[in-house]
Design a protein around this motif. Structure first.
Motif, short mmCIF file in Angstrom:
data_model
loop_
_atom_site.label_atom_id
_atom_site.label_comp_id
_atom_site.label_asym_id
_atom_site.label_seq_id
_atom_site.Cartn_x
_atom_site.Cartn_y
_atom_site.Cartn_z
N GLU A 1 4.67 8.95 0.19
CA GLU A 1 5.48 8.59 -1.35
C GLU A 1 5.70 7.34 -2.23
O GLU A 1 5.62 6.54 -1.50
N VAL A 2 5.65 7.45 -3.09
CA VAL A 2 5.60 6.46 -3.96
C VAL A 2 7.52 5.77 -4.34
O VAL A 2 7.76 5.95 -4.18
N GLN A 3 6.73 4.55 -3.67
CA GLN A 3 7.87 3.81 -4.05
C GLN A 3 8.05 2.00 -4.07
O GLN A 3 6.62 1.83 -4.68
N GLN A 4 9.21 1.34 -4.69
CA GLN A 4 9.07 -0.05 -5.50
C GLN A 4 8.05 -1.10 -4.28
O GLN A 4 7.90 -0.81 -3.17
N ALA A 5 7.11 -1.46 -4.78
CA ALA A 5 6.50 -2.55 -3.92
C ALA A 5 6.39 -3.15 -4.14
O ALA A 5 6.85 -3.72 -5.58
N GLU A 6 5.62 -5.10 -4.43
CA GLU A 6 5.15 -5.97 -4.69
C GLU A 6 3.67 -5.42 -5.06
O GLU A 6 3.78 -6.31 -6.41
N VAL A 7 2.72 -5.30 -4.91
CA VAL A 7 1.73 -4.94 -4.76
C VAL A 7 1.18 -3.78 -4.99
O VAL A 7 1.11 -3.07 -4.03
N ALA A 8 0.39 -2.94 -5.69
CA ALA A 8 -0.66 -2.23 -5.20
C ALA A 8 -1.76 -2.70 -5.13
O ALA A 8 -2.56 -3.83 -5.86
N VAL A 9 -2.01 -2.55 -3.97
CA VAL A 9 -3.54 -2.55 -3.47
C VAL A 9 -4.74 -1.82 -3.48
O VAL A 9 -3.95 -0.54 -3.17
N VAL A 10 -6.36 -2.08 -4.95
CA VAL A 10 -7.21 -1.38 -4.39
C VAL A 10 -7.73 -1.26 -3.79
O VAL A 10 -8.20 -2.44 -3.56
N LEU A 11 -8.90 -0.62 -3.61
CA LEU A 11 -9.57 -0.63 -2.00
C LEU A 11 -10.69 -0.26 -2.61
O LEU A 11 -10.95 0.65 -3.96
N GLY A 12 -11.51 -1.38 -2.91
CA GLY A 12 -13.54 -1.04 -2.86
C GLY A 12 -14.35 0.14 -2.99
O GLY A 12 -13.62 0.94 -1.90
#
Length: 164
Positions: free
Chosen positions: A43-54
């Motif tokens: 579920e999309v929720q507030q977070a400090e960062v979004a991590v994008v895997l390579g």
């Protein structure tokens, strides 16, 4: 052929046929349901960062940029083997990203999803990050979710895996 032998042969063939039909039914079920098992979409929720895997195409970065633009995350963390692997995608999708106008960190040294989880765990502890959204391609989400849950277990850091 006597009756007992014929009867035994019929029972044997019926058993083999039943086994083959069961295997076909299980294979058909797996074909139609394996994708559901592979894809984890938290579920999309507030977070400090979004991590994008390579790796992969640009859909992972696009999803993370959407999360940032919607105010769901405060910054992005990109992970890959080398920093220059992000250059083309950043130039195309977010020309302002490397100018400092967006909180952006690139972590290098990735070998696989397990090392990504370890690198991010160390980064989160160092930066006191308590919530993150991990963005990857749909068919990688189950593996990423398992790797990150294992690495972050007991850390107090909340990890949610999202499909791009």
């Amino acid at each position: 052929m006597n009756g007992g032998l014929r009867s035994g042969l019929v029972v044997c063939l019926a058993g083999v046929l039943t086994g083959v039909l069961c295997i076909i039914a299980m294979a058909a079920w797996m074909v139609f349901h394996l994708a559901d098992w592979l894809v984890v979409d938290g579920e999309v929720q507030q977070a400090e960062v979004a991590v994008v895997l390579g790796g992969g195409g640009g859909s992972r970065l696009r999803k993370a940029l959407e999360l940032y633009e919607q105010g769901i995350v405060a910054g992005l963390v990109l992970v890959d083997e080398k920093e220059q692997y992000w250059d083309t995608m950043l130039a195309r999708q977010c020309p302002d990203c490397k100018s400092g106008s967006m909180p952006l960190t690139i972590l290098t040294g990735s070998i696989n999803t397990l090392t990504d989880a370890r690198l991010l765990h160390e980064y989160c502890i160092e930066m006191n990050i308590k919530t993150l959204l991990v963005v990857t391609d749909p068919y990688h989400t189950r593996r990423a979710s398992l790797a990150f849950k294992r690495q972050f277990a007991g850390s107090g850091i909340e990890v949610t895996t999202l499909s791009s």
